[in-house]
Motif scaffolding. Structure first.
Motif, short mmCIF file in Angstrom:
data_model
loop_
_atom_site.label_atom_id
_atom_site.label_comp_id
_atom_site.label_asym_id
_atom_site.label_seq_id
_atom_site.Cartn_x
_atom_site.Cartn_y
_atom_site.Cartn_z
N HIS A 136 -2.55 1.74 -5.11
CA HIS A 136 -2.80 0.61 -5.42
C HIS A 136 -4.17 0.15 -5.68
O HIS A 136 -5.00 1.26 -4.88
CB HIS A 136 -1.90 -0.02 -4.11
N GLY A 144 -3.38 -2.78 -9.86
CA GLY A 144 -1.65 -2.78 -9.43
C GLY A 144 -1.99 -0.97 -9.48
O GLY A 144 -2.25 -0.30 -8.95
N ARG A 145 -0.78 -0.96 -9.58
CA ARG A 145 0.27 0.37 -8.84
C ARG A 145 -0.53 1.34 -10.32
O ARG A 145 -0.55 1.05 -11.87
CB ARG A 145 1.18 0.38 -9.35
N MET A 198 1.05 -1.16 0.10
CA MET A 198 0.00 -0.24 0.20
C MET A 198 1.12 1.38 -0.04
O MET A 198 2.03 0.83 0.76
CB MET A 198 -0.76 -0.12 1.42
N ASN A 199 0.52 1.94 -0.84
CA ASN A 199 1.41 3.68 -1.01
C ASN A 199 1.32 4.49 -0.09
O ASN A 199 0.02 4.56 0.78
CB ASN A 199 1.31 4.22 -2.28
N HIS A 220 0.32 8.09 -7.60
CA HIS A 220 0.54 7.02 -7.65
C HIS A 220 -0.77 6.26 -6.26
O HIS A 220 -0.17 6.93 -5.61
CB HIS A 220 2.25 6.09 -7.68
#
Length: 159
Positions: free
Chosen positions: A37, A42-43, A1-2, A35
Motif C-alpha cells: 500500500h 493505494g494498492r 495495510m497488507n 502488493h
C-alpha cells in the motif's frame, strides 16, 4: 495495510542503520512480486528486488518535492505526460491527487510494461491513463536504448 508492510518497513529501518548488513541482505531479497500500500496511491504491485526503494522508504519521503511541485502546476482538466512511466507511481499519484483530465505515461522498457499496466488496472484508471510504450526524444528515428545494469528499472538513450 497488507501483510508485508510492517515487516518490510521494520527491515528497511534496520538496513538503513547497518550498511554492512544491508549489503548482504540486498542479495537475499526474493525475486518476486508483492502488493503493498502506497500512501496517496493505494494498492500497488512492486518487484521486491528491483523496486526496493518503494518498501524501504515511504513515498512521501522519496518524492515529496516533485509531488509538491506537480500539485501547484497541474490544473483541473489538464492533459499530463508522464515521461518515463516505469511501473506507474507517478501516473497513479497524478490520477489520485490532481484533477488532470488524462495522463499519458511513456515507458520504453518492456520489463516495466507489465507492472505498469497491472498498476493502472488495479487502480481502476484505464479510462484516465494511456500507456505509450515509447521513449521520447527531440528527433524522429530509431536509437539504442541502454538499460542500467545496476538498477534495471531505468535506462537511457545513447547517441
Amino acid at each position: 495495510m497488507n501483510q508485508f508492510m510492517v515487516p518490510l518497513r521494520w527491515i528497511g529501518n534496520l538496513l538503513r542503520r547497518n550498511p554492512s548488513v544491508a549489503r548482504v541482505a540486498l542479495g537475499c531479497i526474493p525475486n518476486r512480486h508483492v502488493h503493498i500500500h502506497l500512501a496517496d496511491v493505494g494498492r500497488f504491485r512492486i518487484h521486491l528486488r528491483r523496486h526496493r526503494s518503494l518498501w524501504l522508504l515511504p513515498l512521501s519521503t522519496l518524492e515529496w518535492y516533485p509531488f509538491a511541485a506537480l500539485k501547484h502546476l497541474i490544473r483541473p482538466g489538464d492533459i499530463v505526460w508522464d515521461v518515463g512511466g516505469n511501473i506507474g507511481v507517478y501516473a497513479r499519484w497524478l490520477a489520485a491527487q490532481t484533477q488532470a483530465a488524462h495522463i499519458y505515461t511513456f515507458e520504453p522498457m518492456t520489463e516495466n510494461l507489465n507492472d505498469l499496466a497491472h498498476n493502472i488496472s488495479i487502480g481502476s484508471l484505464s479510462h484516465r491513463v494511456t500507456i505509450v510504450p515509447w521513449a521520447l526524444l527531440d528527433r524522429n528515428g530509431d536509437v539504442d536504448f541502454q538499460i542500467d545494469d545496476v538498477q534495471s528499472a531505468s535506462g537511457a538513450v545513447s547517441d
